[in-house]
Scaffold this motif. Structure first.
Motif, PDB file in Angstrom:
ATOM      1  N   MET A   1       0.930  -1.290   0.038  1.00 39.18           N
ATOM      2  CA  MET A   1      -0.056   0.002   0.089  1.00 39.18           C
ATOM      3  C   MET A   1       0.815   1.155  -0.011  1.00 39.18           C
ATOM      4  O   MET A   1       1.584   1.276   0.862  1.00 39.18           O
ATOM      5  N   THR A   2       0.446   2.202  -0.733  1.00 39.66           N
ATOM      6  CA  THR A   2       1.572   3.570  -1.137  1.00 39.66           C
ATOM      7  C   THR A   2       0.982   4.237   0.130  1.00 39.66           C
ATOM      8  O   THR A   2      -0.062   4.387   0.493  1.00 39.66           O
ATOM      9  N   ARG A   3       1.937   4.993   0.949  1.00 42.21           N
ATOM     10  CA  ARG A   3       1.759   5.764   1.934  1.00 42.21           C
ATOM     11  C   ARG A   3       2.001   7.158   1.454  1.00 42.21           C
ATOM     12  O   ARG A   3       2.876   7.309   0.756  1.00 42.21           O
ATOM     13  N   THR A   4       1.238   8.026   2.232  1.00 41.22           N
ATOM     14  CA  THR A   4       1.360   9.229   1.917  1.00 41.22           C
ATOM     15  C   THR A   4       2.900  10.079   2.160  1.00 41.22           C
ATOM     16  O   THR A   4       3.377  10.754   1.515  1.00 41.22           O
ATOM     17  N   THR A   5       3.739   9.229   2.905  1.00 40.74           N
ATOM     18  CA  THR A   5       4.994   9.948   3.157  1.00 40.74           C
ATOM     19  C   THR A   5       5.700   9.532   1.784  1.00 40.74           C
ATOM     20  O   THR A   5       6.945   9.903   1.510  1.00 40.74           O
ATOM     21  N   GLU A   6       5.360   8.799   0.833  1.00 39.32           N
ATOM     22  CA  GLU A   6       5.911   8.384  -0.258  1.00 39.32           C
ATOM     23  C   GLU A   6       5.781   9.505  -1.465  1.00 39.32           C
ATOM     24  O   GLU A   6       6.463   9.239  -2.456  1.00 39.32           O
ATOM     25  N   LEU A   7       4.895  10.469  -1.077  1.00 38.60           N
ATOM     26  CA  LEU A   7       4.455  11.350  -2.129  1.00 38.60           C
ATOM     27  C   LEU A   7       5.511  12.267  -2.281  1.00 38.60           C
ATOM     28  O   LEU A   7       5.370  13.273  -3.315  1.00 38.60           O
ATOM     29  N   GLY A   8       6.464  12.573  -1.528  1.00 36.56           N
ATOM     30  CA  GLY A   8       7.551  13.869  -1.633  1.00 36.56           C
ATOM     31  C   GLY A   8       6.865  14.956  -0.722  1.00 36.56           C
ATOM     32  O   GLY A   8       5.800  15.079  -0.465  1.00 36.56           O
ATOM     33  N   GLN A   9       7.958  15.431  -0.075  1.00 38.34           N
ATOM     34  CA  GLN A   9       7.917  16.410   1.121  1.00 38.34           C
ATOM     35  C   GLN A   9       6.870  17.612   0.323  1.00 38.34           C
ATOM     36  O   GLN A   9       6.017  18.282   1.186  1.00 38.34           O
ATOM     37  N   ASP A  10       7.351  18.175  -0.691  1.00 36.54           N
ATOM     38  CA  ASP A  10       6.380  19.323  -1.198  1.00 36.54           C
ATOM     39  C   ASP A  10       4.969  19.000  -1.527  1.00 36.54           C
ATOM     40  O   ASP A  10       4.124  19.768  -0.902  1.00 36.54           O
ATOM     41  N   THR A  11       4.714  17.800  -1.859  1.00 33.92           N
ATOM     42  CA  THR A  11       3.374  17.448  -2.128  1.00 33.92           C
ATOM     43  C   THR A  11       2.568  17.227  -0.529  1.00 33.92           C
ATOM     44  O   THR A  11       1.388  17.826  -0.584  1.00 33.92           O
ATOM     45  N   VAL A  12       3.541  16.817   0.271  1.00 30.28           N
ATOM     46  CA  VAL A  12       2.760  16.362   1.335  1.00 30.28           C
ATOM     47  C   VAL A  12       2.377  17.835   2.047  1.00 30.28           C
ATOM     48  O   VAL A  12       1.376  18.157   2.711  1.00 30.28           O
ATOM     49  N   GLU A  13       3.467  18.676   2.161  1.00 34.53           N
ATOM     50  CA  GLU A  13       3.288  20.048   2.588  1.00 34.53           C
ATOM     51  C   GLU A  13       2.226  20.899   1.926  1.00 34.53           C
ATOM     52  O   GLU A  13       1.146  21.526   2.339  1.00 34.53           O
ATOM     53  N   ASN A  14       2.007  20.641   0.729  1.00 31.73           N
ATOM     54  CA  ASN A  14       0.814  21.103  -0.234  1.00 31.73           C
ATOM     55  C   ASN A  14      -0.699  20.718   0.162  1.00 31.73           C
ATOM     56  O   ASN A  14      -1.221  21.366   0.500  1.00 31.73           O
ATOM     57  N   ILE A  15      -0.467  19.246   0.448  1.00 28.99           N
ATOM     58  CA  ILE A  15      -1.992  18.659   0.746  1.00 28.99           C
ATOM     59  C   ILE A  15      -2.225  19.237   2.133  1.00 28.99           C
ATOM     60  O   ILE A  15      -3.379  19.614   2.569  1.00 28.99           O
ATOM     61  N   LEU A  16      -1.368  19.440   3.064  1.00 29.91           N
ATOM     62  CA  LEU A  16      -1.673  19.900   4.573  1.00 29.91           C
ATOM     63  C   LEU A  16      -2.142  21.291   4.412  1.00 29.91           C
ATOM     64  O   LEU A  16      -2.898  21.716   5.209  1.00 29.91           O
ATOM     65  N   PRO A  82      -1.594  -3.339  -9.236  1.00 34.74           N
ATOM     66  CA  PRO A  82      -2.944  -3.232  -9.964  1.00 34.74           C
ATOM     67  C   PRO A  82      -4.219  -3.075  -9.186  1.00 34.74           C
ATOM     68  O   PRO A  82      -4.863  -2.434  -9.615  1.00 34.74           O
ATOM     69  N   GLU A  83      -4.153  -4.178  -8.299  1.00 29.02           N
ATOM     70  CA  GLU A  83      -5.626  -4.104  -7.456  1.00 29.02           C
ATOM     71  C   GLU A  83      -5.807  -3.155  -6.685  1.00 29.02           C
ATOM     72  O   GLU A  83      -6.592  -2.411  -6.350  1.00 29.02           O
ATOM     73  N   GLU A  84      -4.546  -2.580  -6.208  1.00 27.41           N
ATOM     74  CA  GLU A  84      -4.419  -1.453  -5.221  1.00 27.41           C
ATOM     75  C   GLU A  84      -4.987  -0.155  -6.173  1.00 27.41           C
ATOM     76  O   GLU A  84      -5.808   0.705  -5.491  1.00 27.41           O
ATOM     77  N   ILE A  85      -4.468  -0.034  -7.153  1.00 22.93           N
ATOM     78  CA  ILE A  85      -4.659   1.157  -7.975  1.00 22.93           C
ATOM     79  C   ILE A  85      -6.173   1.099  -8.525  1.00 22.93           C
ATOM     80  O   ILE A  85      -6.953   1.944  -8.390  1.00 22.93           O
ATOM     81  N   ALA A  86      -6.642  -0.066  -8.913  1.00 15.66           N
ATOM     82  CA  ALA A  86      -8.347  -0.289  -9.467  1.00 15.66           C
ATOM     83  C   ALA A  86      -8.963   0.051  -7.826  1.00 15.66           C
ATOM     84  O   ALA A  86     -10.101   0.939  -8.176  1.00 15.66           O
ATOM     85  N   ASN A  87      -8.611  -0.164  -6.792  1.00 13.39           N
ATOM     86  CA  ASN A  87      -9.348   0.109  -5.230  1.00 13.39           C
ATOM     87  C   ASN A  87      -9.428   1.738  -5.230  1.00 13.39           C
ATOM     88  O   ASN A  87     -10.442   2.040  -4.964  1.00 13.39           O
ATOM     89  N   MET A  88      -8.197   2.199  -5.559  1.00 11.25           N
ATOM     90  CA  MET A  88      -8.182   3.666  -5.133  1.00 11.25           C
ATOM     91  C   MET A  88      -8.981   4.310  -6.260  1.00 11.25           C
ATOM     92  O   MET A  88      -9.680   5.252  -5.902  1.00 11.25           O
TER      93      MET A  88
END
Length: 93
Positions: A1-16, A82-88
């Protein structure tokens, strides 16, 4: 499962930053309702808040797919990906 910490610091800061803004919008909505503001004003603000949530979700989904694409291009594909992507996508659509 992909975690938000894998998204990159700039992206996480933007989301927050977006989520904090949304939090302020929700507090504003609570105040509007408590003050008895007109329904059309409350609904307009609710629509803006909903759009802000959708924009934050779009950003997370876009970055999630970028992480997945990078894993594929590097040959590091998890058989469950692929299943994770489909579920997302099911949750998002």
């Amino acid at each position: 499962m992909t975690r938000t910490t894998e998204l990159g610091q700039d992206t996480v800061e933007n989301i927050l930053k977006r989520l904090r803004r949304i939090e302020g919008q929700v507090r504003g909505l609570q105040k509007m309702v408590a003050e008895g503001r007109p329904c059309d004003e409350v609904l307009t603000q609710m629509t803006a808040t909903k759009k802000a949530m959708e924009a934050a979700a779009n950003l997370i989904l876009q970055e999630f797919l970028n992480v997945c694409a990078a894993e594929v291009s590097e040959g590091r594909i998890d058989p469950k990906k692929p299943e994770e992507i489909a579920n997302m996508l099911k949750k998002f659509i």
